[in-house]
Scaffold this motif. Structure first.
Motif, PDB file in Angstrom:
ATOM      1  N   THR A  16       0.840  -1.210   0.000  1.00 49.42           N
ATOM      2  CA  THR A  16       0.000   0.000   0.000  1.00 49.42           C
ATOM      3  C   THR A  16       0.867   1.249   0.000  1.00 49.42           C
ATOM      4  O   THR A  16       0.619   2.190  -0.754  1.00 49.42           O
ATOM      5  N   ALA A  17       1.895   1.249   0.836  1.00 43.00           N
ATOM      6  CA  ALA A  17       2.795   2.404   0.888  1.00 43.00           C
ATOM      7  C   ALA A  17       3.499   2.615  -0.442  1.00 43.00           C
ATOM      8  O   ALA A  17       3.672   3.754  -0.894  1.00 43.00           O
ATOM      9  N   ILE A  18       3.886   1.533  -1.096  1.00 44.18           N
ATOM     10  CA  ILE A  18       4.568   1.641  -2.392  1.00 44.18           C
ATOM     11  C   ILE A  18       3.647   2.262  -3.435  1.00 44.18           C
ATOM     12  O   ILE A  18       4.029   3.191  -4.137  1.00 44.18           O
ATOM     13  N   VAL A  19       2.417   1.748  -3.547  1.00 43.40           N
ATOM     14  CA  VAL A  19       1.524   2.259  -4.595  1.00 43.40           C
ATOM     15  C   VAL A  19       1.059   3.682  -4.302  1.00 43.40           C
ATOM     16  O   VAL A  19       0.676   4.404  -5.220  1.00 43.40           O
ATOM     17  N   ASN A  20       1.123   4.101  -3.041  1.00 44.81           N
ATOM     18  CA  ASN A  20       0.737   5.468  -2.694  1.00 44.81           C
ATOM     19  C   ASN A  20       1.919   6.428  -2.697  1.00 44.81           C
ATOM     20  O   ASN A  20       1.776   7.587  -2.334  1.00 44.81           O
ATOM     21  N   SER A  21       3.078   5.948  -3.109  1.00 48.55           N
ATOM     22  CA  SER A  21       4.280   6.786  -3.130  1.00 48.55           C
ATOM     23  C   SER A  21       4.549   7.289  -4.544  1.00 48.55           C
ATOM     24  O   SER A  21       3.857   6.928  -5.493  1.00 48.55           O
ATOM     25  N   LYS A  22       5.595   8.087  -4.668  1.00 52.05           N
ATOM     26  CA  LYS A  22       6.004   8.587  -5.989  1.00 52.05           C
ATOM     27  C   LYS A  22       6.874   7.576  -6.728  1.00 52.05           C
ATOM     28  O   LYS A  22       7.220   7.782  -7.886  1.00 52.05           O
ATOM     29  N   TYR A  23       7.212   6.477  -6.073  1.00 48.24           N
ATOM     30  CA  TYR A  23       8.134   5.508  -6.648  1.00 48.24           C
ATOM     31  C   TYR A  23       7.431   4.529  -7.573  1.00 48.24           C
ATOM     32  O   TYR A  23       6.358   4.034  -7.284  1.00 48.24           O
ATOM     33  N   LYS A  24       8.069   4.230  -8.685  1.00 49.26           N
ATOM     34  CA  LYS A  24       7.591   3.221  -9.622  1.00 49.26           C
ATOM     35  C   LYS A  24       8.328   1.921  -9.321  1.00 49.26           C
ATOM     36  O   LYS A  24       9.519   1.934  -9.028  1.00 49.26           O
ATOM     37  N   THR A  25       7.604   0.804  -9.387  1.00 48.27           N
ATOM     38  CA  THR A  25       8.252  -0.483  -9.111  1.00 48.27           C
ATOM     39  C   THR A  25       8.723  -1.132 -10.414  1.00 48.27           C
ATOM     40  O   THR A  25       8.094  -0.992 -11.455  1.00 48.27           O
ATOM     41  N   TYR A  26       9.838  -1.823 -10.296  1.00 49.65           N
ATOM     42  CA  TYR A  26      10.442  -2.505 -11.438  1.00 49.65           C
ATOM     43  C   TYR A  26      10.823  -3.919 -11.053  1.00 49.65           C
ATOM     44  O   TYR A  26      11.303  -4.161  -9.948  1.00 49.65           O
ATOM     45  N   THR A  27      10.647  -4.836 -11.995  1.00 57.28           N
ATOM     46  CA  THR A  27      11.297  -6.129 -11.871  1.00 57.28           C
ATOM     47  C   THR A  27      12.760  -5.900 -12.246  1.00 57.28           C
ATOM     48  O   THR A  27      13.121  -4.858 -12.814  1.00 57.28           O
ATOM     49  N   VAL A  28      13.601  -6.865 -11.949  1.00 54.38           N
ATOM     50  CA  VAL A  28      15.014  -6.724 -12.315  1.00 54.38           C
ATOM     51  C   VAL A  28      15.140  -6.580 -13.825  1.00 54.38           C
ATOM     52  O   VAL A  28      15.858  -5.703 -14.326  1.00 54.38           O
ATOM     53  N   ARG A  29      14.422  -7.400 -14.573  1.00 56.98           N
ATOM     54  CA  ARG A  29      14.499  -7.343 -16.039  1.00 56.98           C
ATOM     55  C   ARG A  29      14.055  -5.979 -16.581  1.00 56.98           C
ATOM     56  O   ARG A  29      14.719  -5.388 -17.428  1.00 56.98           O
TER      57      ARG A  29
END
Length: 76
Positions: A16-29
């Motif tokens: 929840t904190a991740i999706v509500n942050s300014k950060y985009k998530t990435y897989t390693v690839r």
């Protein structure tokens, strides 16, 4: 359910904190393909013993739209 010292509910709060942050998530690839410069999180999980726990983590990430990389150890 307890995963290495924290509960799946704790991981849901992290998601929840991740999706509500300014950060985009990435897989390693995806990180290696796009090479972002800032404001990102690379999510990876090392699976040494229990693939079923890893599946539960992936199922937890799914409703959040989070993708991550799972490194699965074939020999222990």
């Amino acid at each position: 359910m307890l995963f290495n010292g924290f509960r799946i509910e704790d991981y849901k709060r992290i998601c929840t904190a991740i999706v509500n942050s300014k950060y985009k998530t990435y897989t390693v690839r995806k990180y290696l393909e796009e090479k972002p410069q800032r404001d990102f999180i690379i999510l990876r999980h090392d699976v040494d013993y229990n693939i079923n726990e890893a599946i539960k983590i992936a199922e937890t990430e799914l409703p959040f739209g989070i993708n991550s990389t799972f490194f699965i150890r074939l020999n222990n």
